[in-house]
Design a protein around this motif. Structure first.
Motif, PDB file in Angstrom:
ATOM      1  N   GLU A  51      22.100  22.843  53.403  1.00  0.00           N
ATOM      2  CA  GLU A  51      21.264  24.006  53.691  1.00  0.00           C
ATOM      3  C   GLU A  51      21.669  24.634  55.026  1.00  0.00           C
ATOM      4  OE1 GLU A  51      16.540  25.199  54.217  1.00  0.00           O
ATOM      5  OE2 GLU A  51      17.100  23.178  53.603  1.00  0.00           O
ATOM      6  N   GLY A  52      21.879  25.934  55.002  1.00  0.00           N
ATOM      7  CA  GLY A  52      22.241  26.661  56.214  1.00  0.00           C
ATOM      8  C   GLY A  52      23.732  26.808  56.430  1.00  0.00           C
ATOM      9  N   LEU A  53      24.535  26.182  55.562  1.00  0.00           N
ATOM     10  CA  LEU A  53      25.981  26.299  55.710  1.00  0.00           C
ATOM     11  C   LEU A  53      26.547  27.222  54.635  1.00  0.00           C
ATOM     12  CD1 LEU A  53      26.956  22.657  56.751  1.00  0.00           C
ATOM     13  CD2 LEU A  53      26.636  24.661  58.184  1.00  0.00           C
ATOM     14  N   GLY A  54      27.029  26.675  53.537  1.00  0.00           N
ATOM     15  CA  GLY A  54      27.573  27.529  52.479  1.00  0.00           C
ATOM     16  C   GLY A  54      29.081  27.626  52.520  1.00  0.00           C
ATOM     17  N   GLU A  55      29.634  28.238  51.475  1.00  0.00           N
ATOM     18  CA  GLU A  55      31.081  28.284  51.283  1.00  0.00           C
ATOM     19  C   GLU A  55      31.809  28.992  52.422  1.00  0.00           C
ATOM     20  OE1 GLU A  55      34.321  29.930  47.977  1.00  0.00           O
ATOM     21  OE2 GLU A  55      32.188  29.824  47.466  1.00  0.00           O
ATOM     22  N   LYS A  56      31.299  30.151  52.842  1.00  0.00           N
ATOM     23  CA  LYS A  56      31.970  30.926  53.881  1.00  0.00           C
ATOM     24  C   LYS A  56      31.977  30.182  55.216  1.00  0.00           C
ATOM     25  CE  LYS A  56      32.066  35.482  56.073  1.00  0.00           C
ATOM     26  NZ  LYS A  56      31.422  36.832  56.150  1.00  0.00           N
ATOM     27  N   SER A  57      30.837  29.611  55.595  1.00  0.00           N
ATOM     28  CA  SER A  57      30.729  28.890  56.872  1.00  0.00           C
ATOM     29  C   SER A  57      31.669  27.689  56.907  1.00  0.00           C
ATOM     30  CB  SER A  57      29.299  28.419  57.099  1.00  0.00           C
ATOM     31  OG  SER A  57      28.420  29.509  57.220  1.00  0.00           O
ATOM     32  N   ILE A  58      31.749  26.974  55.796  1.00  0.00           N
ATOM     33  CA  ILE A  58      32.596  25.787  55.749  1.00  0.00           C
ATOM     34  C   ILE A  58      34.073  26.168  55.799  1.00  0.00           C
ATOM     35  CG2 ILE A  58      33.294  23.813  54.339  1.00  0.00           C
ATOM     36  CD1 ILE A  58      30.598  23.565  55.842  1.00  0.00           C
ATOM     37  N   LYS A  59      34.433  27.277  55.149  1.00  0.00           N
ATOM     38  CA  LYS A  59      35.831  27.729  55.209  1.00  0.00           C
ATOM     39  C   LYS A  59      36.229  28.046  56.651  1.00  0.00           C
ATOM     40  CE  LYS A  59      39.174  31.094  53.468  1.00  0.00           C
ATOM     41  NZ  LYS A  59      39.859  31.134  54.778  1.00  0.00           N
ATOM     42  N   VAL A  60      35.351  28.757  57.358  1.00  0.00           N
ATOM     43  CA  VAL A  60      35.631  29.093  58.761  1.00  0.00           C
ATOM     44  C   VAL A  60      35.742  27.823  59.601  1.00  0.00           C
ATOM     45  CG1 VAL A  60      34.697  30.203  60.834  1.00  0.00           C
ATOM     46  CG2 VAL A  60      34.555  31.373  58.631  1.00  0.00           C
ATOM     47  N   LEU A  61      34.820  26.901  59.386  1.00  0.00           N
ATOM     48  CA  LEU A  61      34.835  25.636  60.132  1.00  0.00           C
ATOM     49  C   LEU A  61      36.136  24.876  59.901  1.00  0.00           C
ATOM     50  CD1 LEU A  61      33.510  23.345  61.780  1.00  0.00           C
ATOM     51  CD2 LEU A  61      32.514  22.523  59.624  1.00  0.00           C
ATOM     52  N   LEU A  62      36.519  24.718  58.639  1.00  0.00           N
ATOM     53  CA  LEU A  62      37.738  23.962  58.313  1.00  0.00           C
ATOM     54  C   LEU A  62      38.994  24.657  58.837  1.00  0.00           C
ATOM     55  CD1 LEU A  62      36.912  22.727  54.682  1.00  0.00           C
ATOM     56  CD2 LEU A  62      36.670  21.482  56.850  1.00  0.00           C
ATOM     57  N   ASP A  63      38.986  25.990  58.825  1.00  0.00           N
ATOM     58  CA  ASP A  63      40.119  26.744  59.384  1.00  0.00           C
ATOM     59  C   ASP A  63      40.228  26.501  60.893  1.00  0.00           C
ATOM     60  OD1 ASP A  63      40.806  27.760  56.933  1.00  0.00           O
ATOM     61  OD2 ASP A  63      39.901  29.734  57.253  1.00  0.00           O
ATOM     62  N   ASN A  64      39.075  26.484  61.567  1.00  0.00           N
ATOM     63  CA  ASN A  64      39.068  26.258  63.015  1.00  0.00           C
ATOM     64  C   ASN A  64      39.529  24.843  63.358  1.00  0.00           C
ATOM     65  OD1 ASN A  64      38.149  28.840  63.576  1.00  0.00           O
ATOM     66  ND2 ASN A  64      36.002  28.257  63.595  1.00  0.00           N
ATOM     67  N   ILE A  65      39.136  23.890  62.533  1.00  0.00           N
ATOM     68  CA  ILE A  65      39.563  22.501  62.741  1.00  0.00           C
ATOM     69  C   ILE A  65      41.075  22.394  62.582  1.00  0.00           C
ATOM     70  CG2 ILE A  65      39.491  20.171  61.744  1.00  0.00           C
ATOM     71  CD1 ILE A  65      36.507  20.732  61.110  1.00  0.00           C
ATOM     72  N   GLU A  66      41.609  23.028  61.552  1.00  0.00           N
ATOM     73  CA  GLU A  66      43.051  23.004  61.309  1.00  0.00           C
ATOM     74  C   GLU A  66      43.798  23.670  62.467  1.00  0.00           C
ATOM     75  OE1 GLU A  66      46.279  21.661  59.182  1.00  0.00           O
ATOM     76  OE2 GLU A  66      44.152  21.288  58.809  1.00  0.00           O
ATOM     77  N   LYS A  67      43.243  24.760  62.962  1.00  0.00           N
ATOM     78  CA  LYS A  67      43.855  25.499  64.074  1.00  0.00           C
ATOM     79  C   LYS A  67      43.951  24.634  65.328  1.00  0.00           C
ATOM     80  CE  LYS A  67      42.957  29.573  66.974  1.00  0.00           C
ATOM     81  NZ  LYS A  67      41.959  30.648  67.251  1.00  0.00           N
ATOM     82  N   SER A  68      42.969  23.768  65.530  1.00  0.00           N
ATOM     83  CA  SER A  68      42.945  22.931  66.739  1.00  0.00           C
ATOM     84  C   SER A  68      44.100  21.939  66.787  1.00  0.00           C
ATOM     85  CB  SER A  68      41.613  22.187  66.855  1.00  0.00           C
ATOM     86  OG  SER A  68      41.533  21.111  65.934  1.00  0.00           O
TER      87      SER A  68
END
Length: 230
Positions: A51-68
């Motif tokens: 709840e409060g996350l969703g597909e778009k939020s998780i995609k952004v999060l995972l992209d940021n993690i990969e970028k790090s």
């Protein structure tokens, strides 16, 4: 707390992985140590249902993690949260050691031989890498393995020099100027003293400029600084 610090701006700077989200994912069992951050992609579909996350939020999060994963060595060292080792000491270490592998194998004598690394910091480094060897190796296996060319401090133009910044800089932030100075072997201080080598003074410089003048310390403009680093 170690996971929150690891993801913070001063460390790995993983955008959107803030304190609240770390606590949530910790409570749900997805994060128990920093290396779990790089395994979150394995739970993508489960995370999207929170709840409060969703597909778009998780995609952004995972992209940021990969970028790090492409962060510089000094940011990775900083993110480990080693006692007495902040961003400044991390940059000093990268001039001597070009990778996490080399840090793992370093002795207390190797650390003490570095200018500006004292006994307490050297002991803290050795203790950390002895106690957390598996964690660091795990980070390396997950793709966090920056390699940098080692630098001889004696050959860097600001080696042994201490700078103080005062007034407004017009072409860069103070953080950017400090990083340039540190990358070229120097260091910055927040106040002027007899140990100050140079003062970079911009418009609206105040008491620091006055004190530098009274102590006879060399004062340069931002433009002069830019000429020095060309």
């Amino acid at each position: 707390a170690s996971i929150i610090y690891f993801a913070s701006k001063v460390a790995m700077d993983i955008e959107t992985l803030g304190e609240k989200l770390v606590i949530l994912l910790f409570d749900l069992g997805y994060l128990t140590k920093v290396t779990d951050i790089y395994r979150l992609k394995n739970y993508k579909e489960d995370l999207e249902k929170i709840e409060g996350l969703g597909e778009k939020s998780i995609k952004v999060l995972l992209d940021n993690i990969e970028k790090s994963k492409s962060n510089s060595l000094h940011k990775v060292i900083t993110s480990l949260g080693i006692r007495f080792v902040g961003s400044k000491v991390s940059k000093i270490l990268t001039r001597k050691f070009g990778s996490l592998d080399e840090l793992l194998e370093a002795s207390i004598e190797d650390f003490i031989s570095i200018k500006d690394i004292g006994l307490a910091t050297a002991q803290s480094l050795v203790e950390y890498f002895n106690e957390n060897r598996d964690l660091v190796l795990e980070l390396i296996s997950l793709g966090i393995d920056p390699r940098e060319e080692k630098k001889n401090n004696d050959e860097l133009i600001f080696n042994g020099k201490t700078f103080v910044l005062t007034g407004k800089l017009e072409t860069m932030s103070r953080e950017e100027a400090s990083e340039i100075i540190e990358n070229l072997g120097g260091q910055t201080a927040s106040s002027v003293s007899k140990n100050t080598s140079l003062v970079i003074a911009g418009p609206k410089a105040g008491s620091k400029l006055t004190k530098a003048q009274s102590l006879g310390i060399k004062i340069i403009t931002e433009q002069e600084f830019l000429e020095m680093i060309k």
